[in-house]
Motif scaffolding. Structure first.
Motif, PDB file in Angstrom:
ATOM      1  N   SER A  43       0.873  -1.177   0.000  1.00 53.96           N
ATOM      2  CA  SER A  43       0.000   0.000   0.000  1.00 53.96           C
ATOM      3  C   SER A  43       0.904   1.219   0.000  1.00 53.96           C
ATOM      4  O   SER A  43       2.076   1.149   0.364  1.00 53.96           O
ATOM      5  CB  SER A  43      -0.899   0.006   1.246  1.00 53.96           C
ATOM      6  OG  SER A  43      -0.110   0.094   2.424  1.00 53.96           O
ATOM      7  N   SER A 152      -8.228   3.875  -1.345  1.00 53.98           N
ATOM      8  CA  SER A 152      -9.098   3.137  -0.424  1.00 53.98           C
ATOM      9  C   SER A 152     -10.341   3.938  -0.064  1.00 53.98           C
ATOM     10  O   SER A 152     -11.399   3.371   0.189  1.00 53.98           O
ATOM     11  CB  SER A 152      -8.328   2.762   0.847  1.00 53.98           C
ATOM     12  OG  SER A 152      -7.954   3.925   1.562  1.00 53.98           O
ATOM     13  N   SER A 155     -13.194   3.589  -2.378  1.00 56.54           N
ATOM     14  CA  SER A 155     -12.764   2.688  -3.467  1.00 56.54           C
ATOM     15  C   SER A 155     -12.766   3.375  -4.825  1.00 56.54           C
ATOM     16  O   SER A 155     -13.190   2.803  -5.827  1.00 56.54           O
ATOM     17  CB  SER A 155     -13.645   1.431  -3.504  1.00 56.54           C
ATOM     18  OG  SER A 155     -13.607   0.758  -2.266  1.00 56.54           O
ATOM     19  N   PRO A 255      -3.915  -3.235   4.915  1.00 55.59           N
ATOM     20  CA  PRO A 255      -4.888  -4.030   4.149  1.00 55.59           C
ATOM     21  C   PRO A 255      -5.904  -3.124   3.475  1.00 55.59           C
ATOM     22  O   PRO A 255      -6.178  -2.015   3.943  1.00 55.59           O
ATOM     23  CB  PRO A 255      -5.552  -4.902   5.222  1.00 55.59           C
ATOM     24  CG  PRO A 255      -5.426  -4.105   6.479  1.00 55.59           C
ATOM     25  CD  PRO A 255      -4.110  -3.378   6.364  1.00 55.59           C
ATOM     26  N   PHE A 256      -6.461  -3.612   2.381  1.00 52.66           N
ATOM     27  CA  PHE A 256      -7.522  -2.863   1.684  1.00 52.66           C
ATOM     28  C   PHE A 256      -8.832  -3.156   2.396  1.00 52.66           C
ATOM     29  O   PHE A 256      -9.324  -4.278   2.373  1.00 52.66           O
ATOM     30  CB  PHE A 256      -7.588  -3.283   0.218  1.00 52.66           C
ATOM     31  CG  PHE A 256      -8.509  -2.418  -0.599  1.00 52.66           C
ATOM     32  CD1 PHE A 256      -8.021  -1.296  -1.246  1.00 52.66           C
ATOM     33  CD2 PHE A 256      -9.855  -2.712  -0.713  1.00 52.66           C
ATOM     34  CE1 PHE A 256      -8.857  -0.483  -1.997  1.00 52.66           C
ATOM     35  CE2 PHE A 256     -10.703  -1.913  -1.456  1.00 52.66           C
ATOM     36  CZ  PHE A 256     -10.197  -0.789  -2.096  1.00 52.66           C
ATOM     37  N   THR A 257      -9.404  -2.159   3.053  1.00 50.09           N
ATOM     38  CA  THR A 257     -10.611  -2.354   3.848  1.00 50.09           C
ATOM     39  C   THR A 257     -11.792  -1.628   3.222  1.00 50.09           C
ATOM     40  O   THR A 257     -11.634  -0.718   2.413  1.00 50.09           O
ATOM     41  CB  THR A 257     -10.411  -1.835   5.286  1.00 50.09           C
ATOM     42  OG1 THR A 257     -10.019  -0.457   5.238  1.00 50.09           O
ATOM     43  CG2 THR A 257      -9.331  -2.636   5.999  1.00 50.09           C
ATOM     44  N   GLU A 258     -12.986  -2.022   3.630  1.00 51.01           N
ATOM     45  CA  GLU A 258     -14.198  -1.389   3.120  1.00 51.01           C
ATOM     46  C   GLU A 258     -14.330   0.018   3.687  1.00 51.01           C
ATOM     47  O   GLU A 258     -14.082   0.258   4.856  1.00 51.01           O
ATOM     48  CB  GLU A 258     -15.422  -2.217   3.508  1.00 51.01           C
ATOM     49  CG  GLU A 258     -16.730  -1.690   2.933  1.00 51.01           C
ATOM     50  CD  GLU A 258     -17.917  -2.547   3.337  1.00 51.01           C
ATOM     51  OE1 GLU A 258     -18.389  -2.379   4.473  1.00 51.01           O
ATOM     52  OE2 GLU A 258     -18.351  -3.376   2.519  1.00 51.01           O
ATOM     53  N   PHE A 259     -14.706   0.956   2.827  1.00 49.86           N
ATOM     54  CA  PHE A 259     -14.886   2.345   3.239  1.00 49.86           C
ATOM     55  C   PHE A 259     -16.148   2.856   2.575  1.00 49.86           C
ATOM     56  O   PHE A 259     -16.250   2.859   1.353  1.00 49.86           O
ATOM     57  CB  PHE A 259     -13.674   3.185   2.813  1.00 49.86           C
ATOM     58  CG  PHE A 259     -13.734   4.618   3.262  1.00 49.86           C
ATOM     59  CD1 PHE A 259     -13.045   5.040   4.393  1.00 49.86           C
ATOM     60  CD2 PHE A 259     -14.480   5.563   2.566  1.00 49.86           C
ATOM     61  CE1 PHE A 259     -13.090   6.368   4.816  1.00 49.86           C
ATOM     62  CE2 PHE A 259     -14.541   6.888   2.979  1.00 49.86           C
ATOM     63  CZ  PHE A 259     -13.837   7.291   4.119  1.00 49.86           C
TER      64      PHE A 259
END
Length: 281
Positions: A43, A152, A155, A255-259
Motif C-alpha cells: 500500500s 481506499s 474505493s 490491508p484494503f478495507t471497506e470504506f
C-alpha cells in the motif's frame, strides 16, 4: 518420403523454431522493464502531507494564504485549537483573473463560516491531479494493457490504458481519459485529458477549464520504498504557464478495507453529499 528427408524436415523445423524463439527473446529483452508498484501487496500512503511540493524552475502551485494558516484536525488536537479550512493565496501570479475571482468568492464564504469543500468529505470523486493528494492508502493492479490506481477512500479507481493513443474526443469525466507507458524501468508516465470542470485541481479549490491536461511521472525511489510523482499541469484557460508539483508516497502494508463515505456524513455538517430523490430500483 525417405527416412533422410523426414529427418531433414525435422531438423529444419527445429532450426526455424529456435530462430523464432531467439527473435522473441530479443524482442522481450528490448521491451523496457516496468516498475512493480504492487509487489508484496504494497500500500502507498502520503509522505508529504496533502499539498503539492514546489518544483525548482517551475511556477509554484497554489499555497495557503499566510494570513490564514491551515490546521488539520490532527494538528488542532495536538495544539489544543480549532481546525481551519484551507484559504488559497491569491497573490500567485500564475492564476488567470477569472480564476482568482472565483477563488476569492469561495475564500470569503469559507471565512464567513461556509464549510470548505473537499472531495472526501463530500463523497465525490477527487479528479486529477488532486487524486493523489487524498492521503491514501493507494493500491496498484498492473496488467500489460491496463494499470488500476485504487484509493481506499470510497474505493475510487483510476484506469490507465497502456501503450494506446488518446481518443479524438473523449467525453469529460471525473478522472478523464488516462493513457500511459513505462520508461527506464522505474517510471510510469500517465497522460490525462477529458477532465470534468466539476472537479478542482488541488485542495485549495482551484478551478480549471476543459482544456486541462495533466502529465504524471510515477517513479520508484529509495530502493522501492517511495514513489515520487512529478505532476505537470497545463491549462491555458486557468494558468498563465504550465506548472509542476511533486507528491511523495511511502510504502506500507495496510490491508484494503471497506470504506463507505456517506454513512454518518450527514449528521453534523452539510457537505453537499449527492442524495437521490428516489430509489433507482
Amino acid at each position: 518420403m525417405s527416412k533422410w528427408a523426414s529427418t531433414a524436415g525435422l531438423l529444419a523445423g527445429s532450426t526455424a523454431m529456435l530462430a523464432a524463439a531467439g527473435f522473441l527473446a530479443g524482442a522481450i529483452a528490448q521491451t523496457p522493464a516496468a516498475p512493480d508498484f504492487s509487489s508484496n501487496q504494497a500500500s502507498w500512503e502520503q509522505g508529504n502531507g496533502v499539498n503539492f511540493i514546489p518544483v525548482p524552475g517551475s511556477p509554484p502551485p497554489i499555497a495557503n494564504g499566510p494570513a490564514h494558516p491551515h490546521y488539520s484536525n490532527a494538528e488542532a488536537r495536538r495544539l489544543g485549537i480549532q481546525p481551519t479550512y484551507r484559504i488559497a493565496d491569491l497573490t500567485n501570479p500564475n492564476l488567470k483573473p477569472w480564476a482568482k475571482e472565483v477563488m476569492k468568492k469561495d475564500n470569503d464564504e469559507v471565512l464567513k463560516g461556509k464549510i470548505g469543500y473537499t472531495p472526501g468529505s463530500s463523497c465525490k470523486p477527487a479528479g486529477v491531479p488532486v487524486f493523489m493528494l487524498d492521503g491514501g492508502p493507494f493500491y496498484f493492479v498492473q496488467t500489460p494493457k491496463e494499470v488500476l490506481i485504487i484509493a481506499s477512500e470510497d474505493s475510487n479507481v483510476r484506469h490507465v490504458y497502456m501503450d494506446v493513443p488518446h481518443s479524438k474526443n473523449p467525453e469529460a469525466s471525473w478522472y478523464g481519459e488516462s493513457v500511459g507507458h513505462y520508461e527506464n524501468g522505474d517510471t510510469l508516465v500517465v497522460d490525462t485529458i477529458g477532465l470534468t470542470t466539476k472537479a478542482f485541481v488541488d485542495q485549495f479549490r482551484t478551478p480549471h477549464t476543459d482544456k486541462l491536461h495533466v502529465t504524471e511521472r510515477w517513479r520508484l525511489t529509495a530502493g522501492g520504498k517511495t514513489i515520487e510523482i512529478e505532476v505537470t499541469v497545463d491549462d491555458p484557460g486557468t494558468f498563465n504557464q504550465p506548472w509542476k508539483g511533486m507528491v511523495r508516497l511511502q510504502r506500507g502494508q495496510l490491508p484494503f478495507t471497506e470504506f463507505v463515505c456517506s454513512e454518518g456524513n450527514h449528521n453534523l455538517f452539510d457537505y453537499g453529499i449527492p442524495v437521490a430523490n428516489r430509489p433507482d430500483f
